[in-house]
Design a protein around this motif. Structure first.
Motif, short mmCIF file in Angstrom:
data_model
loop_
_atom_site.label_atom_id
_atom_site.label_comp_id
_atom_site.label_asym_id
_atom_site.label_seq_id
_atom_site.Cartn_x
_atom_site.Cartn_y
_atom_site.Cartn_z
N ASN A 173 0.93 -1.34 0.06
CA ASN A 173 -0.04 0.06 -0.27
C ASN A 173 0.79 1.23 0.02
O ASN A 173 0.43 2.38 -0.13
N THR A 174 2.19 0.97 0.03
CA THR A 174 2.93 2.39 0.05
C THR A 174 3.62 2.52 -1.47
O THR A 174 4.30 3.64 -1.67
N GLY A 175 3.40 1.51 -2.06
CA GLY A 175 3.98 1.46 -3.48
C GLY A 175 4.98 0.67 -3.82
O GLY A 175 5.72 0.79 -4.98
N ARG A 176 5.71 0.11 -2.64
CA ARG A 176 6.83 -0.55 -2.89
C ARG A 176 6.77 -1.86 -3.61
O ARG A 176 5.61 -2.66 -3.36
N VAL A 177 7.42 -2.28 -4.52
CA VAL A 177 7.35 -3.52 -5.37
C VAL A 177 7.76 -4.70 -4.55
O VAL A 177 8.72 -4.66 -3.91
N LEU A 178 6.87 -5.57 -4.40
CA LEU A 178 7.00 -6.91 -3.44
C LEU A 178 7.60 -7.96 -4.26
O LEU A 178 8.38 -8.76 -3.87
N LYS A 179 6.96 -8.34 -5.43
CA LYS A 179 7.19 -9.29 -6.20
C LYS A 179 6.98 -8.93 -7.86
O LYS A 179 6.38 -7.81 -8.20
N TRP A 180 7.22 -9.65 -8.75
CA TRP A 180 7.21 -9.66 -10.15
C TRP A 180 6.38 -10.71 -10.58
O TRP A 180 6.91 -11.95 -10.18
N TYR A 181 5.43 -10.78 -11.35
CA TYR A 181 4.74 -11.83 -11.85
C TYR A 181 4.48 -11.85 -13.20
O TYR A 181 4.46 -10.65 -13.77
N GLY A 182 4.51 -13.14 -13.92
CA GLY A 182 4.50 -12.95 -15.30
C GLY A 182 3.95 -14.21 -16.05
O GLY A 182 3.80 -15.23 -15.47
N SER A 183 3.89 -14.35 -17.45
CA SER A 183 3.63 -15.53 -18.17
C SER A 183 4.06 -15.36 -19.58
O SER A 183 4.37 -14.14 -19.89
N ASN A 184 4.21 -16.69 -20.22
CA ASN A 184 4.82 -16.45 -21.48
C ASN A 184 3.86 -17.17 -22.23
O ASN A 184 3.32 -18.26 -22.03
N THR A 185 3.70 -16.48 -23.32
CA THR A 185 2.67 -17.04 -24.52
C THR A 185 3.52 -17.42 -25.53
O THR A 185 4.22 -16.69 -26.27
N ASP A 186 3.25 -18.88 -26.17
CA ASP A 186 3.87 -19.05 -27.66
C ASP A 186 3.23 -18.32 -28.69
O ASP A 186 2.11 -18.23 -28.81
N ILE A 187 3.89 -17.42 -29.55
CA ILE A 187 3.54 -16.52 -30.53
C ILE A 187 4.26 -17.17 -31.68
O ILE A 187 4.56 -16.22 -32.85
#
Length: 541
Positions: free
Chosen positions: A122-136
């Protein structure tokens, strides 16, 4: 006694961390079940978890992939760009996406779209990064094929325009041969070219001349001194195949074929691959052009078809030069005009439709409409094959295929409208009035080519939304009229291009009249009137 503020903050942080750990455990279970490649990592970038689908796809265990271990799956050529963009994302804390090739468990690299976003407190600090990879991979291949097709077609259009300019302006036919062979070799990146002709009295082939060092060199030049310039077709591979089937042939490596004097002359020039293109005169196989390359080359079907079309053009120019040398200036002039007009009416018109379809496919691809883009590419491919087929028919002095199918000029025009307006924003309508009647074959072809030119001009220049045509059969005349709602032009301020000039020549040859009415912003009307009284009784179909 109330807790100290610092202790309260510590409890809150511990609670947040505990909640996050509990949530991540649930997330791990959920992410392992989704049908896609997904992952998450710490605030400063290293990956902490990759789902089961990611591990199964790459064949790498979780223990080996966490941290920065996953980068071993990235194609080496894509790694630098991926690292740069990922560092920028970490520095800015901003979501984004990138493309890179990922190695599958069997060693094959496929293109993937990486999407990533940060999780903040809630302070704007980055806690984690989440992502996905899609076959193109399929999309990338479609884009590459579309780009290659568009570049190839545009290159051929430029080559065609250059040849048409030379046909119209070069008074010396022998120089046309130089220009045409220069265009052919430059277009395909060839080192040089040889022109072979079939013997009239025996079953041999022989070099007529070569195009080397930017000029045409006849077979009487000193460089050919002492060489036997004729070869028996039945003994020298792959000439029998070229002359037996009339189809192009490729010698991938001349170093591997049986030696003969003319082959051995090419080795010091560094020639490796030779593309052999048969040459036709009035439908008869008369020779071949050998395009020579200083490296091994593979050719797509479309490339060979387009090379063959330009080789046919070269043969016609060679024939023009021969007619001129025989003192047949009048025949040469008439043949020159026919060749330029027929090339313009087949390949040039066809390429316009192809480019329009490719541009539509490019636009659909940018908007993510893969199915629509694929359909436009299929339409462009069909137009290319039809245009090449029509060009060959024209060069062999045959009528357009749609006229050969029966149904007369009305049927052929309906088919033309359907092909040129399919899938584009221009709508077209053809009305046939009166009782259709038989016309001379030459008249039907002329009307077809005139209609083709009108439609192509509307597509290329008019920026119109609709075009309407009327074919009317009267007692004493035949009318063909085109009306479009495009931007128009000032006929008095604009010199006529080759298309309008060719139309007027065709109308004049039939004893008719042609009028063009246009003004800026008010569209264009083209009217052709042919008097039926001039039709000889013996000529109708």
């Amino acid at each position: 006694m109330s807790e100290h503020p610092g202790e309260m903050a510590g409890h809150a942080s511990a609670t947040l961390d505990g909640d996050l750990q509990s949530w991540e455990e649930s997330f791990r279970i959920a992410i392992d079940t989704i049908p896609g490649l997904a992952w998450f990592g710490s605030a400063d970038g290293p990956v902490e978890f990759l789902n089961k689908q990611w591990c199964d796809y790459t064949g790498i265990t979780m223990d080996d992939a966490v941290g920065w271990g996953w980068t071993v799956t990235i194609h080496p050529d894509d790694m630098a760009g991926l690292q740069t963009q990922w560092r920028e994302a970490l520095a800015q804390g901003a979501p984004g996406e990138l493309e890179a090739r990922v190695r599958r468990f069997d060693g094959e690299y496929r293109w993937f779209l990486f999407r990533y976003a940060p999780l903040r407190d809630n302070t704007g600090r980055v806690l984690k990064w989440y992502g996905s990879n899609t076959d193109i991979e399929a999309r990338k291949r479609a884009e590459d094929a579309l780009l290659a097709s568009e570049q190839l077609i545009r290159g051929q259009v430029n080559a065609l325009k250059s040849s048409l300019d030379a046909l119209a302006n070069e008074p010396e036919p022998s120089l046309l041969v130089t220009h045409t062979l220069s265009t052919l070799t430059t277009q395909f990146g060839a080192h040089s070219a040889s022109v072979w002709r079939r013997g009239l009295a025996d079953n041999t082939i022989g070099i007529q001349f070569v195009f080397e060092d930017g000029r045409v060199v006849p077979n009487t030049a000193p460089r050919f001194a002492g060489l036997d310039l004729t070869l028996p077709m039945e003994d020298v591979w792959p000439w029998p195949e070229v002359f037996r089937s009339g189809k192009p042939s490729v010698i991938e490596d001349i170093r591997t074929v049986p030696p003969f004097a003319l082959r051995d002359r090419l080795l010091p020039l560094g020639i490796i691959t030779v593309l052999l293109l048969p040459l036709f005169v009035a439908g008869q196989l008369e020779g071949a052009i050998g395009l020579r390359f200083q490296r091994k080359r593979n050719f797509q079907t479309e490339q060979i078809e387009l090379a063959q079309a330009l080789a046919n053009q070269a043969m016609l120019v060679i024939r023009l030069a021969e007619l001129s040398a025989q003192g047949r200036e009048a025949a040469v002039a008439g043949e020159r005009n026919r060749i330029a007009r027929d090339i313009h009416d087949t390949l040039a018109q066809g390429f316009t439709g192809i480019i329009i379809q490719l541009e539509a496919a490019e636009d659909a691809s940018r908007r993510g409409l893969g199915l629509a883009a694929e359909q436009h590419v299929v339409t462009a491919r069909n137009l290319a094959r039809e245009s090449l087929s029509e060009a060959r028919r024209s060069l062999q002095a045959l009528r357009p295929q749609s006229l050969e199918e029966g149904g007369g000029i009305a049927h052929a025009l309906r088919a033309l409208f359907g092909k040129l307006t399919d899938g584009v924003s221009l709508t077209g309508d053809l009305r046939v009035l009166g009782e259709p009647r038989a016309l001379p074959a030459g008249w039907e072809e002329n009307l077809f080519r005139i209609a083709q030119e009108c439609l192509t001009n509307v597509l290329r220049h008019a920026q119109a939304s609709s075009v309407n045509a009327t074919l009317r059969f009267g007692e004493q005349e035949v009318w063909l009229q085109f009306d479009d709602d495009g931007r128009g032009f000032d006929p008095a301020a604009r010199s006529e291009g080759y298309g309008l000039l060719g139309m007027r020549e065709r109308v004049g040859a039939m004893g008719g009249q042609m009028e063009v009415e246009s003004s800026r912003g008010l569209g264009t009307t083209v009217s052709i009137c042919l008097p039926l009284t001039t039709i000889p009784a013996s000529e109708p179909n």
